[in-house]
Design a protein around this motif. Sequence first.
Motif, PDB file in Angstrom:
ATOM      1  N   THR A 110      28.879  15.772  -0.456  1.00 19.41           N
ATOM      2  CA  THR A 110      28.773  17.218  -0.315  1.00 19.41           C
ATOM      3  C   THR A 110      30.105  17.872  -0.676  1.00 19.41           C
ATOM      4  N   ASN A 111      30.040  19.115  -1.121  1.00 18.22           N
ATOM      5  CA  ASN A 111      31.235  19.881  -1.473  1.00 18.22           C
ATOM      6  C   ASN A 111      31.562  20.827  -0.332  1.00 18.22           C
ATOM      7  N   ASN A 112      32.631  20.543   0.395  1.00 15.30           N
ATOM      8  CA  ASN A 112      33.035  21.395   1.510  1.00 15.30           C
ATOM      9  C   ASN A 112      33.913  22.562   1.073  1.00 15.30           C
ATOM     10  N   GLY A 113      34.244  22.601  -0.208  1.00 10.74           N
ATOM     11  CA  GLY A 113      35.072  23.682  -0.714  1.00 10.74           C
ATOM     12  C   GLY A 113      34.239  24.868  -1.147  1.00 10.74           C
ATOM     13  N   ASP A 114      34.746  25.621  -2.123  1.00  7.54           N
ATOM     14  CA  ASP A 114      34.001  26.777  -2.614  1.00  7.54           C
ATOM     15  C   ASP A 114      32.824  26.332  -3.478  1.00  7.54           C
ATOM     16  N   PRO A 115      31.718  27.088  -3.449  1.00  2.00           N
ATOM     17  CA  PRO A 115      30.536  26.718  -4.244  1.00  2.00           C
ATOM     18  C   PRO A 115      30.864  26.676  -5.731  1.00  2.00           C
ATOM     19  N   VAL A 116      30.182  25.790  -6.459  1.00  2.00           N
ATOM     20  CA  VAL A 116      30.380  25.655  -7.902  1.00  2.00           C
ATOM     21  C   VAL A 116      29.025  25.690  -8.600  1.00  2.00           C
ATOM     22  N   ARG A 146      51.888  33.477   0.101  1.00  2.00           N
ATOM     23  CA  ARG A 146      51.785  33.352   1.552  1.00  2.00           C
ATOM     24  C   ARG A 146      52.254  31.986   2.055  1.00  2.00           C
ATOM     25  N   LYS A 147      52.543  31.095   1.151  1.00  2.00           N
ATOM     26  CA  LYS A 147      53.130  29.779   1.445  1.00  2.00           C
ATOM     27  C   LYS A 147      52.287  28.958   2.428  1.00  2.00           C
ATOM     28  N   ARG A 148      50.984  28.995   2.234  1.00  2.00           N
ATOM     29  CA  ARG A 148      50.098  28.169   3.039  1.00  2.00           C
ATOM     30  C   ARG A 148      50.020  26.778   2.417  1.00  2.00           C
ATOM     31  N   VAL A 149      49.893  25.770   3.233  1.00  2.00           N
ATOM     32  CA  VAL A 149      49.829  24.402   2.725  1.00  2.00           C
ATOM     33  C   VAL A 149      48.386  23.912   2.746  1.00  2.00           C
ATOM     34  N   GLY A 150      48.121  22.884   1.946  1.00  2.00           N
ATOM     35  CA  GLY A 150      46.808  22.257   1.946  1.00  2.00           C
ATOM     36  C   GLY A 150      45.810  22.942   1.031  1.00  2.00           C
ATOM     37  N   HIS A 151      44.541  22.479   1.114  1.00  2.00           N
ATOM     38  CA  HIS A 151      43.461  23.032   0.310  1.00  2.00           C
ATOM     39  C   HIS A 151      43.057  24.395   0.860  1.00  2.00           C
ATOM     40  N   LEU A 152      42.938  25.374  -0.023  1.00  2.00           N
ATOM     41  CA  LEU A 152      42.540  26.732   0.343  1.00  2.00           C
ATOM     42  C   LEU A 152      41.215  27.067  -0.342  1.00  2.00           C
ATOM     43  N   TRP A 153      40.385  27.839   0.360  1.00  2.00           N
ATOM     44  CA  TRP A 153      39.066  28.200  -0.157  1.00  2.00           C
ATOM     45  C   TRP A 153      38.829  29.695   0.026  1.00  2.00           C
ATOM     46  N   ASN A 154      38.109  30.279  -0.924  1.00  2.00           N
ATOM     47  CA  ASN A 154      37.756  31.691  -0.815  1.00  2.00           C
ATOM     48  C   ASN A 154      37.011  31.973   0.486  1.00  2.00           C
ATOM     49  N   HIS A 155      36.102  31.064   0.852  1.00  2.00           N
ATOM     50  CA  HIS A 155      35.240  31.335   2.004  1.00  2.00           C
ATOM     51  C   HIS A 155      35.973  31.229   3.341  1.00  2.00           C
ATOM     52  N   HIS A 184      39.940  31.215   3.469  1.00  2.00           N
ATOM     53  CA  HIS A 184      41.302  31.749   3.406  1.00  2.00           C
ATOM     54  C   HIS A 184      41.420  33.049   2.629  1.00  2.00           C
ATOM     55  N   GLY A 185      40.313  33.542   2.082  1.00  2.00           N
ATOM     56  CA  GLY A 185      40.351  34.763   1.290  1.00  2.00           C
ATOM     57  C   GLY A 185      40.374  34.452  -0.197  1.00  2.00           C
ATOM     58  N   PRO A 186      40.077  35.442  -1.024  1.00  2.00           N
ATOM     59  CA  PRO A 186      39.991  35.224  -2.468  1.00  2.00           C
ATOM     60  C   PRO A 186      41.298  34.714  -3.066  1.00  2.00           C
ATOM     61  N   ALA A 187      41.163  33.757  -3.977  1.00  2.00           N
ATOM     62  CA  ALA A 187      42.331  33.253  -4.701  1.00  2.00           C
ATOM     63  C   ALA A 187      42.910  34.362  -5.574  1.00  2.00           C
ATOM     64  N   GLN A 188      44.207  34.307  -5.766  1.00  2.00           N
ATOM     65  CA  GLN A 188      44.885  35.245  -6.652  1.00  2.00           C
ATOM     66  C   GLN A 188      45.634  34.443  -7.706  1.00  2.00           C
ATOM     67  N   PRO A 189      44.905  33.955  -8.728  1.00  2.00           N
ATOM     68  CA  PRO A 189      45.532  33.084  -9.729  1.00  2.00           C
ATOM     69  C   PRO A 189      46.603  33.788 -10.524  1.00  2.00           C
ATOM     70  N   GLN A 190      47.676  33.056 -10.774  1.00  2.00           N
ATOM     71  CA  GLN A 190      48.757  33.585 -11.610  1.00  2.00           C
ATOM     72  C   GLN A 190      48.290  33.621 -13.058  1.00  2.00           C
ATOM     73  N   PRO A 191      48.259  34.790 -13.710  1.00  2.00           N
ATOM     74  CA  PRO A 191      47.655  34.893 -15.043  1.00  2.00           C
ATOM     75  C   PRO A 191      48.364  34.075 -16.100  1.00  2.00           C
ATOM     76  N   GLU A 192      49.687  33.847 -15.947  1.00  2.00           N
ATOM     77  CA  GLU A 192      50.425  33.089 -16.969  1.00  2.00           C
ATOM     78  C   GLU A 192      50.258  31.585 -16.795  1.00  2.00           C
ATOM     79  N   ARG A 193      49.558  31.154 -15.750  1.00  2.00           N
ATOM     80  CA  ARG A 193      49.476  29.728 -15.439  1.00  2.00           C
ATOM     81  C   ARG A 193      48.078  29.193 -15.694  1.00  2.00           C
ATOM     82  N   ILE A 194      47.547  29.448 -16.878  1.00  2.00           N
ATOM     83  CA  ILE A 194      46.242  28.952 -17.245  1.00  2.00           C
ATOM     84  C   ILE A 194      46.327  28.073 -18.482  1.00  2.00           C
TER      85      ILE A 194
END
Length: 215
Positions: free
Chosen positions: A116-122, A194-203, A205-215
Amino acid sequence: MPILSLFRSHEAPPPWCTLRSFEIIDLAEAQTATRRQATARERLLCTGGTAQIGGEKGSVVLKEGQFLDIHEKPGFAAWTVTGHGARTQLVRLGGSWGQDMAGCGIFRVAHEPEATNNGDPVSYPKSTRVDSHYHDCDEYWLILEGRGTVVVGGRFFDAGPGDCVALGMGHHHDMASVSEPVKAVFFETSLEGRKRVGHLWNHTHGPAQPQPERI
Protein backbone atom coordinates in the motif's frame (compact mmCIF):
# COMPACT_ATOMS: atom_id res chain seq x y z
CA MET A 1 13.71 21.71 -21.78
CA PRO A 2 13.81 20.46 -18.14
CA ILE A 3 17.11 19.69 -16.46
CA LEU A 4 17.79 15.97 -16.40
CA SER A 5 17.61 14.70 -12.83
CA LEU A 6 19.76 11.61 -13.41
CA PHE A 7 23.56 11.64 -13.77
CA ARG A 8 26.58 9.36 -13.32
CA SER A 9 29.97 9.85 -11.65
CA HIS A 10 31.69 11.01 -14.86
CA GLU A 11 28.92 13.47 -15.72
CA ALA A 12 28.24 16.97 -14.43
CA PRO A 13 25.23 17.20 -12.09
CA PRO A 14 22.51 19.81 -12.66
CA PRO A 15 23.81 23.30 -11.75
CA TRP A 16 21.61 23.61 -8.62
CA CYS A 17 22.99 20.47 -6.99
CA THR A 18 25.19 20.93 -3.91
CA LEU A 19 26.35 17.34 -4.46
CA ARG A 20 29.02 17.93 -7.09
CA SER A 21 30.68 14.51 -7.26
CA PHE A 22 30.39 10.94 -6.05
CA GLU A 23 32.47 7.78 -6.26
CA ILE A 24 31.75 4.14 -5.45
CA ILE A 25 34.87 2.37 -4.14
CA ASP A 26 34.79 -1.45 -4.07
CA LEU A 27 37.53 -3.26 -2.14
CA ALA A 28 38.51 -6.87 -1.61
CA GLU A 29 39.95 -8.18 1.68
CA ALA A 30 42.96 -6.04 2.74
CA GLN A 31 42.81 -3.98 -0.46
CA THR A 32 43.63 -0.28 0.02
CA ALA A 33 42.75 2.83 -1.97
CA THR A 34 44.19 6.33 -1.47
CA ARG A 35 42.34 9.60 -2.03
CA ARG A 36 42.67 13.31 -1.25
CA GLN A 37 39.84 15.67 -0.31
CA ALA A 38 38.76 17.43 -3.50
CA THR A 39 35.68 19.45 -2.50
CA ALA A 40 34.77 21.77 0.39
CA ARG A 41 32.73 19.02 2.05
CA GLU A 42 33.15 15.27 1.73
CA ARG A 43 31.20 12.46 3.36
CA LEU A 44 32.27 8.81 3.30
CA LEU A 45 29.44 6.30 3.74
CA CYS A 46 30.16 2.59 4.19
CA THR A 47 27.66 0.61 2.14
CA GLY A 48 29.07 -2.88 2.64
CA GLY A 49 31.56 -4.77 4.81
CA THR A 50 33.95 -2.88 7.08
CA ALA A 51 35.98 0.13 5.90
CA GLN A 52 38.99 1.42 7.83
CA ILE A 53 39.62 5.07 6.98
CA GLY A 54 43.16 6.22 7.76
CA GLY A 55 44.51 9.75 8.02
CA GLU A 56 47.58 11.54 9.32
CA LYS A 57 46.38 11.31 12.93
CA GLY A 58 44.87 7.84 13.17
CA SER A 59 42.01 5.85 11.69
CA VAL A 60 38.25 5.36 11.93
CA VAL A 61 36.38 2.10 11.30
CA LEU A 62 33.02 2.28 9.53
CA LYS A 63 30.46 -0.52 9.38
CA GLU A 64 27.62 -0.66 6.86
CA GLY A 65 25.41 2.42 7.23
CA GLN A 66 27.97 4.49 9.17
CA PHE A 67 29.56 7.64 7.75
CA LEU A 68 32.44 10.05 8.32
CA ASP A 69 32.65 13.72 7.31
CA ILE A 70 36.32 14.03 6.49
CA HIS A 71 36.19 17.84 6.13
CA GLU A 72 35.51 17.95 9.89
CA LYS A 73 38.30 15.50 10.76
CA PRO A 74 41.77 17.06 11.26
CA GLY A 75 44.53 15.21 9.45
CA PHE A 76 42.24 13.60 6.84
CA ALA A 77 42.86 15.90 3.86
CA ALA A 78 44.64 12.87 2.41
CA TRP A 79 43.18 9.51 3.42
CA THR A 80 43.25 5.81 2.70
CA VAL A 81 40.53 3.20 2.94
CA THR A 82 41.22 -0.49 3.60
CA GLY A 83 38.63 -3.21 3.14
CA HIS A 84 38.03 -5.83 5.82
CA GLY A 85 35.91 -8.75 4.70
CA ALA A 86 35.15 -10.44 1.41
CA ARG A 87 33.63 -7.28 -0.05
CA THR A 88 33.82 -3.74 1.27
CA GLN A 89 32.13 -0.82 -0.42
CA LEU A 90 32.53 2.88 0.34
CA VAL A 91 30.59 5.72 -1.25
CA ARG A 92 32.37 9.08 -1.42
CA LEU A 93 30.15 12.16 -1.66
CA GLY A 94 31.62 15.59 -2.36
CA GLY A 95 30.13 19.06 -2.64
CA SER A 96 29.20 22.32 -0.93
CA TRP A 97 26.14 21.63 1.25
CA GLY A 98 25.56 23.50 4.51
CA GLN A 99 25.78 22.59 8.19
CA ASP A 100 22.10 21.90 8.90
CA MET A 101 21.81 18.44 7.36
CA ALA A 102 18.83 16.07 7.13
CA GLY A 103 20.30 12.57 6.91
CA CYS A 104 21.80 9.75 4.88
CA GLY A 105 21.83 5.97 4.80
CA ILE A 106 20.98 2.86 2.81
CA PHE A 107 17.57 1.71 1.63
CA ARG A 108 16.32 -1.38 -0.18
CA VAL A 109 13.30 -1.75 -2.46
CA ALA A 110 11.64 -5.01 -3.55
CA HIS A 111 8.78 -5.86 -5.91
CA GLU A 112 5.68 -6.04 -3.71
CA PRO A 113 2.53 -5.74 -5.85
CA GLU A 114 0.25 -5.89 -2.79
CA ALA A 115 2.04 -3.03 -1.01
CA THR A 116 0.00 0.00 0.00
CA ASN A 117 1.05 3.61 -0.57
CA ASN A 118 0.93 5.55 2.69
CA GLY A 119 2.12 8.72 1.01
CA ASP A 120 0.27 11.05 -1.34
CA PRO A 121 -2.07 9.45 -3.91
CA VAL A 122 -0.62 8.76 -7.36
CA SER A 123 -2.16 8.12 -10.78
CA TYR A 124 0.45 5.62 -11.97
CA PRO A 125 0.79 1.90 -11.10
CA LYS A 126 2.88 1.10 -8.01
CA SER A 127 4.38 -2.19 -6.80
CA THR A 128 6.75 -1.10 -3.99
CA ARG A 129 6.47 0.13 -0.40
CA VAL A 130 8.17 3.44 -1.24
CA ASP A 131 5.68 6.26 -0.62
CA SER A 132 5.21 9.32 -2.78
CA HIS A 133 6.63 12.19 -0.70
CA TYR A 134 8.66 15.40 -0.68
CA HIS A 135 11.32 16.99 1.57
CA ASP A 136 12.40 20.34 2.98
CA CYS A 137 15.82 19.66 1.44
CA ASP A 138 17.40 18.36 -1.72
CA GLU A 139 17.95 14.60 -1.77
CA TYR A 140 20.04 12.23 -3.90
CA TRP A 141 19.42 8.54 -4.57
CA LEU A 142 22.53 6.65 -5.66
CA ILE A 143 21.67 3.20 -7.03
CA LEU A 144 24.17 0.51 -6.00
CA GLU A 145 22.34 -2.66 -7.08
CA GLY A 146 19.20 -3.53 -9.02
CA ARG A 147 17.00 -1.45 -11.29
CA GLY A 148 13.82 0.52 -10.78
CA THR A 149 11.52 3.21 -12.12
CA VAL A 150 11.94 6.50 -10.26
CA VAL A 151 9.26 9.19 -10.47
CA VAL A 152 10.31 12.81 -9.92
CA GLY A 153 7.63 15.48 -10.20
CA GLY A 154 5.64 13.48 -12.77
CA ARG A 155 8.66 12.42 -14.86
CA PHE A 156 9.81 8.79 -15.04
CA PHE A 157 13.42 7.57 -15.04
CA ASP A 158 14.82 4.07 -15.40
CA ALA A 159 17.65 3.96 -12.83
CA GLY A 160 20.29 1.27 -12.37
CA PRO A 161 23.72 0.71 -10.81
CA GLY A 162 25.88 3.83 -10.86
CA ASP A 163 22.99 6.23 -11.47
CA CYS A 164 22.44 9.19 -9.16
CA VAL A 165 18.96 10.74 -9.12
CA ALA A 166 18.82 14.38 -8.00
CA LEU A 167 15.59 15.15 -6.13
CA GLY A 168 14.98 18.86 -5.67
CA MET A 169 13.43 20.33 -2.52
CA GLY A 170 9.64 20.14 -2.55
CA HIS A 171 9.39 17.86 -5.60
CA HIS A 172 7.42 14.67 -5.03
CA HIS A 173 9.39 11.52 -5.72
CA ASP A 174 8.84 7.79 -5.60
CA MET A 175 10.30 4.48 -6.75
CA ALA A 176 7.15 3.09 -8.31
CA SER A 177 8.45 -0.30 -9.42
CA VAL A 178 11.59 -2.42 -9.62
CA SER A 179 12.62 -5.03 -12.18
CA GLU A 180 15.47 -6.20 -9.90
CA PRO A 181 15.70 -5.69 -6.11
CA VAL A 182 17.32 -2.31 -5.40
CA LYS A 183 19.96 -1.35 -2.87
CA ALA A 184 20.63 2.37 -2.84
CA VAL A 185 22.02 5.31 -0.87
CA PHE A 186 19.85 8.23 0.17
CA PHE A 187 21.64 11.50 0.89
CA GLU A 188 19.62 14.47 2.15
CA THR A 189 21.52 17.76 2.17
CA SER A 190 20.84 21.19 3.69
CA LEU A 191 17.46 21.71 5.36
CA GLU A 192 15.62 24.73 3.97
CA GLY A 193 12.25 26.44 4.31
CA ARG A 194 10.46 25.09 7.38
CA LYS A 195 13.35 22.65 7.93
CA ARG A 196 11.18 19.64 8.67
CA VAL A 197 12.90 16.26 8.56
CA GLY A 198 11.69 12.99 7.09
CA HIS A 199 9.04 12.17 4.49
CA LEU A 200 6.46 14.93 3.99
CA TRP A 201 3.03 14.55 2.39
CA ASN A 202 0.43 17.00 1.13
CA HIS A 203 -2.28 15.22 3.10
CA THR A 204 -0.43 15.58 6.42
CA HIS A 205 2.09 18.42 6.19
CA GLY A 206 0.44 20.75 3.67
CA PRO A 207 1.01 21.30 -0.05
CA ALA A 208 4.55 20.92 -1.35
CA GLN A 209 6.23 24.06 -2.60
CA PRO A 210 8.72 22.77 -5.19
CA GLN A 211 11.67 24.94 -6.07
CA PRO A 212 11.11 25.83 -9.76
CA GLU A 213 14.83 25.78 -10.66
CA ARG A 214 15.26 22.27 -9.24
CA ILE A 215 13.50 20.17 -11.85
